[in-house]
Structure formats: C-alpha cells, structure tokens
Design a protein around this motif. Structure first.
Motif, PDB file in Angstrom:
ATOM      1  N   VAL A 259      -7.632 201.279  -7.057  1.00  0.00           N
ATOM      2  CA  VAL A 259      -6.530 202.132  -7.513  1.00  0.00           C
ATOM      3  C   VAL A 259      -7.000 203.574  -7.624  1.00  0.00           C
ATOM      4  O   VAL A 259      -8.079 203.847  -8.164  1.00  0.00           O
ATOM      5  CB  VAL A 259      -6.008 201.660  -8.894  1.00  0.00           C
ATOM      6  CG1 VAL A 259      -4.867 202.558  -9.361  1.00  0.00           C
ATOM      7  CG2 VAL A 259      -5.547 200.214  -8.826  1.00  0.00           C
ATOM      8  N   CYS A 260      -6.205 204.489  -7.107  1.00  0.00           N
ATOM      9  CA  CYS A 260      -6.444 205.916  -7.325  1.00  0.00           C
ATOM     10  C   CYS A 260      -5.280 206.441  -8.164  1.00  0.00           C
ATOM     11  O   CYS A 260      -4.164 206.577  -7.664  1.00  0.00           O
ATOM     12  CB  CYS A 260      -6.526 206.660  -5.997  1.00  0.00           C
ATOM     13  SG  CYS A 260      -6.637 208.446  -6.196  1.00  0.00           S
ATOM     14  N   GLU A 261      -5.573 206.683  -9.457  1.00  0.00           N
ATOM     15  CA  GLU A 261      -4.503 207.121 -10.362  1.00  0.00           C
ATOM     16  C   GLU A 261      -3.905 208.447  -9.902  1.00  0.00           C
ATOM     17  O   GLU A 261      -2.698 208.646  -9.946  1.00  0.00           O
ATOM     18  CB  GLU A 261      -5.054 207.311 -11.788  1.00  0.00           C
ATOM     19  CG  GLU A 261      -5.701 206.073 -12.410  1.00  0.00           C
ATOM     20  CD  GLU A 261      -4.690 205.023 -12.832  1.00  0.00           C
ATOM     21  OE1 GLU A 261      -3.478 205.331 -12.779  1.00  0.00           O
ATOM     22  OE2 GLU A 261      -5.119 203.899 -13.189  1.00  0.00           O
ATOM     23  N   GLU A 262      -4.782 209.337  -9.459  1.00  0.00           N
ATOM     24  CA  GLU A 262      -4.360 210.689  -9.130  1.00  0.00           C
ATOM     25  C   GLU A 262      -3.299 210.703  -8.024  1.00  0.00           C
ATOM     26  O   GLU A 262      -2.325 211.447  -8.097  1.00  0.00           O
ATOM     27  CB  GLU A 262      -5.581 211.501  -8.706  1.00  0.00           C
ATOM     28  CG  GLU A 262      -5.329 212.989  -8.668  1.00  0.00           C
ATOM     29  CD  GLU A 262      -6.482 213.730  -8.003  1.00  0.00           C
ATOM     30  OE1 GLU A 262      -7.603 213.186  -7.947  1.00  0.00           O
ATOM     31  OE2 GLU A 262      -6.222 214.848  -7.530  1.00  0.00           O
ATOM     32  N   SER A 263      -3.501 209.879  -7.009  1.00  0.00           N
ATOM     33  CA  SER A 263      -2.518 209.887  -5.917  1.00  0.00           C
ATOM     34  C   SER A 263      -1.587 208.680  -5.990  1.00  0.00           C
ATOM     35  O   SER A 263      -0.801 208.453  -5.067  1.00  0.00           O
ATOM     36  CB  SER A 263      -3.233 209.919  -4.564  1.00  0.00           C
ATOM     37  OG  SER A 263      -4.046 208.779  -4.417  1.00  0.00           O
ATOM     38  N   ASP A 264      -1.692 207.906  -7.071  1.00  0.00           N
ATOM     39  CA  ASP A 264      -0.843 206.727  -7.248  1.00  0.00           C
ATOM     40  C   ASP A 264      -0.963 205.785  -6.050  1.00  0.00           C
ATOM     41  O   ASP A 264       0.029 205.287  -5.541  1.00  0.00           O
ATOM     42  CB  ASP A 264       0.624 207.162  -7.457  1.00  0.00           C
ATOM     43  CG  ASP A 264       1.488 205.997  -7.897  1.00  0.00           C
ATOM     44  OD1 ASP A 264       0.957 205.070  -8.545  1.00  0.00           O
ATOM     45  OD2 ASP A 264       2.689 205.996  -7.566  1.00  0.00           O
ATOM     46  N   ALA A 265      -2.205 205.579  -5.627  1.00  0.00           N
ATOM     47  CA  ALA A 265      -2.438 204.726  -4.456  1.00  0.00           C
ATOM     48  C   ALA A 265      -3.040 203.400  -4.895  1.00  0.00           C
ATOM     49  O   ALA A 265      -3.958 203.365  -5.719  1.00  0.00           O
ATOM     50  CB  ALA A 265      -3.377 205.424  -3.479  1.00  0.00           C
ATOM     51  N   HIS A 266      -2.494 202.313  -4.351  1.00  0.00           N
ATOM     52  CA  HIS A 266      -2.988 200.965  -4.643  1.00  0.00           C
ATOM     53  C   HIS A 266      -3.344 200.313  -3.315  1.00  0.00           C
ATOM     54  O   HIS A 266      -2.471 200.171  -2.451  1.00  0.00           O
ATOM     55  CB  HIS A 266      -1.929 200.154  -5.387  1.00  0.00           C
ATOM     56  CG  HIS A 266      -1.575 200.761  -6.711  1.00  0.00           C
ATOM     57  ND1 HIS A 266      -0.797 201.885  -6.812  1.00  0.00           N
ATOM     58  CD2 HIS A 266      -1.931 200.432  -7.968  1.00  0.00           C
ATOM     59  CE1 HIS A 266      -0.683 202.221  -8.082  1.00  0.00           C
ATOM     60  NE2 HIS A 266      -1.366 201.356  -8.813  1.00  0.00           N
ATOM     61  N   VAL A 267      -4.587 199.944  -3.191  1.00  0.00           N
ATOM     62  CA  VAL A 267      -5.054 199.386  -1.926  1.00  0.00           C
ATOM     63  C   VAL A 267      -5.671 198.015  -2.175  1.00  0.00           C
ATOM     64  O   VAL A 267      -6.560 197.867  -3.025  1.00  0.00           O
ATOM     65  CB  VAL A 267      -6.073 200.338  -1.265  1.00  0.00           C
ATOM     66  CG1 VAL A 267      -6.734 199.670  -0.056  1.00  0.00           C
ATOM     67  CG2 VAL A 267      -5.391 201.642  -0.845  1.00  0.00           C
ATOM     68  N   VAL A 268      -5.172 197.035  -1.448  1.00  0.00           N
ATOM     69  CA  VAL A 268      -5.726 195.678  -1.547  1.00  0.00           C
ATOM     70  C   VAL A 268      -6.782 195.535  -0.470  1.00  0.00           C
ATOM     71  O   VAL A 268      -6.545 195.877   0.702  1.00  0.00           O
ATOM     72  CB  VAL A 268      -4.639 194.607  -1.354  1.00  0.00           C
ATOM     73  CG1 VAL A 268      -5.206 193.236  -1.666  1.00  0.00           C
ATOM     74  CG2 VAL A 268      -3.450 194.893  -2.227  1.00  0.00           C
ATOM     75  N   ILE A 269      -7.948 195.067  -0.872  1.00  0.00           N
ATOM     76  CA  ILE A 269      -9.074 194.940   0.069  1.00  0.00           C
ATOM     77  C   ILE A 269      -9.494 193.483   0.109  1.00  0.00           C
ATOM     78  O   ILE A 269      -9.795 192.875  -0.930  1.00  0.00           O
ATOM     79  CB  ILE A 269     -10.263 195.805  -0.405  1.00  0.00           C
ATOM     80  CG1 ILE A 269      -9.804 197.265  -0.572  1.00  0.00           C
ATOM     81  CG2 ILE A 269     -11.435 195.702   0.586  1.00  0.00           C
ATOM     82  CD1 ILE A 269     -10.777 198.122  -1.358  1.00  0.00           C
ATOM     83  N   GLY A 270      -9.506 192.920   1.292  1.00  0.00           N
ATOM     84  CA  GLY A 270      -9.948 191.530   1.460  1.00  0.00           C
ATOM     85  C   GLY A 270     -11.121 191.499   2.417  1.00  0.00           C
ATOM     86  O   GLY A 270     -11.107 192.154   3.455  1.00  0.00           O
ATOM     87  N   VAL A 271     -12.138 190.721   2.059  1.00  0.00           N
ATOM     88  CA  VAL A 271     -13.328 190.623   2.911  1.00  0.00           C
ATOM     89  C   VAL A 271     -13.490 189.180   3.344  1.00  0.00           C
ATOM     90  O   VAL A 271     -13.383 188.250   2.538  1.00  0.00           O
ATOM     91  CB  VAL A 271     -14.586 191.101   2.143  1.00  0.00           C
ATOM     92  CG1 VAL A 271     -15.830 190.981   3.030  1.00  0.00           C
ATOM     93  CG2 VAL A 271     -14.414 192.534   1.681  1.00  0.00           C
ATOM     94  N   ARG A 272     -13.748 189.014   4.636  1.00  0.00           N
ATOM     95  CA  ARG A 272     -13.973 187.653   5.150  1.00  0.00           C
ATOM     96  C   ARG A 272     -15.382 187.197   4.839  1.00  0.00           C
ATOM     97  O   ARG A 272     -16.342 187.919   5.077  1.00  0.00           O
ATOM     98  CB  ARG A 272     -13.764 187.645   6.678  1.00  0.00           C
ATOM     99  CG  ARG A 272     -13.897 186.236   7.228  1.00  0.00           C
ATOM    100  CD  ARG A 272     -13.863 186.170   8.747  1.00  0.00           C
ATOM    101  NE  ARG A 272     -14.709 185.055   9.171  1.00  0.00           N
ATOM    102  CZ  ARG A 272     -15.100 184.838  10.414  1.00  0.00           C
ATOM    103  NH1 ARG A 272     -14.741 185.661  11.371  1.00  0.00           N
ATOM    104  NH2 ARG A 272     -15.853 183.804  10.713  1.00  0.00           N
TER     105      ARG A 272
END
Ligand code: GLN
Length: 272
Positions: A259-272
């Motif tokens: 999560v980046c609060e400043e830019s209100d960005a939520h990124v889901v990261i999945g690793v195999r």
C-alpha cells in the motif's frame, strides 16, 4: 472566455514569450481545472503558435483530459503517448512499477496484460534494461498506442483477451506479470470523474459487480505463465484489496498487499 491570442490579450507579452499565460490560466480556471497554472504551463510549452494554443485550450476547456490534449502522459519519468479512446496512465500506478522492480530486480521476461497505452511495460523495460517484453490488450486502439510506447524497448504488443493474446512459448517463463486490470465496480462507474467516464473506454474501467472479475481471471491463470519465483502484480481499490488478496492466494500464489498511502495505491503481489 478571455482572449487567448497575444494581439487581443490585455497583458503585453514579452518578445521571448509570444504566447500569453494569464488568459490561458483564466480560461482553465473558469472551466474548473483545479491545477490551472500547471496545466497552462504544459499547454504553453506544447503549442508552437497562438492559433495552436487557442485550439489546445479550447479542447481542454471542453473537458478533454489534459493528457489527450497534449498527446502524452508523464509516467515513471517517461513521456507516454496517449491517444483518444485509450486509458490514460495514472501516476498512482507508478507504485505498481516500483513494487515489481523491488520484487524481481533481475527480471528478463516481462508481460504487461491489460496494457492500455503500454505505460507499465515501457517503464519496467526502461528500468530493467534489455528484457523480453510482451504487452497485450483486448482493444485494438490500445494495442496501436502501446506499440508506440514499447517500441524503444523492442517490445511486442499482442491483441486479445488476457493470456489468450500471448504466444504459448511464454508459459512458465514470465518473471514479471503486470495487469492493471479494470477494477471499478459497475455500480460505481457513474461516480468516476467525467474525464474518465466520458473519454476512457468502459472496458478499461468496469471490473464487474464487485470490480474483481478480470482480476480473478488473471489470478487463476497466472501461475501457469510465471517462471518459478516469478511474480504477478495488479492494482486494486482499498475496499477490494482483501478479496483480491484472497483470489491470488486461492490460485496458489504466495500473496501480499503493498500500500502507498500517499498515492492511494493498493497493489496485490503474488509469487509463484
Ligand atoms: N478508478 C481507477 C482510476 O481511475 C480505475 C483504474 C482501473 O480500473 N484500472 O484510477
């Protein structure tokens, strides 16, 4: 609307700057542009003549997104070409790029699904150096635009629905898979800013009832395309994030949310 040509402008322009700034700022402000000064600077630098400037201001005042007026969007320090009918890359999505680079700094095969203008793939290739870059989108207008933006990196852009667009030989080889999927719930499309609603394709925004239709499809198929240790990243909304994480985990991926609060960005990261 204030006059825009120097001849009829009330301020007297200096010989070195024949295009007057004040009337442009005033016109933009009157049209409701919040960052009128910044936008004026951009339009002034994009126009070569007063006539051109007047045309640019007219299009902006009519509500065309600034990026479409000037023909490019700033993204990760690059100028990304944007065209009518193509999703405009958001600054927020720079966080997804940063996360991908942190997760796989030595990536050599990069795939950007739902590529739109191709901004994410172009930015990744710019940072990673020589990589095998593939981008794909279902919309031919996006594919045309993305080809311009990934050309410098020698990227290939494919037309088609998610993974179906990709050459089969990429299965099991992808180090970074990004997909800035459409994730707005259908019922919330009407709440988007007019610039998005009126000028961006619905297919680039509408993620179905809960906004996660496309994300779930990406999650389900991603493991087959990732190299061992490869990662898949998608942007999502704050309220959707838990369900998005769940979709990745169900696909068997080691999953976390950045999560980046400043830019209100939520990124889901999945690793195999
Ligand atoms: N609401 C989001 C935005 O405007 C939509 C992005 C998306 O669906 N990919 O940034």
């Amino acid at each position: 609307m204030p006059a825009l040509s120097p001849a009829s402008s009330s301020s007297s322009p200096s010989p070195s700057s024949p295009l007057s700034r004040e009337p442009v700022v005033a016109a933009l402000r009157a049209a409701g542009c919040v960052f009128a000064e910044d936008e004026a600077e951009l339009l002034l630098s994009a126009a070569r003549t007063p006539t051109e400037l007047a045309a640019l201001v007219e299009r902006r005042v009519a509500g065309l997104p600034l990026e479409l007026v000037v023909g490019w969007a700033g993204f990760c320090g690059l100028r990304i070409a944007v065209e009518p009918g193509v999703f405009v890359p958001r600054r927020r999505t720079e966080f997804l790029v940063t996360q991908a680079l942190a997760q796989a700094p030595d990536a050599s095969v990069v795939v950007d699904l739902c590529c739109g203008s191709g901004a994410v793939g172009a930015a990744l290739a710019d940072r990673l150096g020589p990589v095998e870059l593939h981008a794909a989108d279902i919309d031919p207008a996006a594919v045309r635009c993305a080809r311009r933006n990934v050309a410098a990196a020698g990227g290939r852009v494919h037309t088609g629905d998610l993974f179906r667009a990709l050459p089969g030989e990429l299965r099991g080889r992808v180090d970074i898979l990004t997909a800035n999927v459409p994730y707005v719930p259908t019922g919330e499309i009407a709440l988007l800013p007019a610039e998005a609603r009126d000028h961006e394709p619905q297919a680039a925004l509408d993620g179905g009832a809960d906004g996660l239709d496309v994300l779930r499809r990406v999650a389900a198929e991603a493991p087959r395309w990732l190299a061992p240790g490869g990662c898949v990243l998608t942007e999502t909304g704050e309220h959707q994030a838990p369900a998005a994480v769940d979709a990745f985990a169900r696909a068997g991926l080691a999953t976390r949310l950045a999560v980046c609060e400043e830019s209100d960005a939520h990124v889901v990261i999945g690793v195999r």
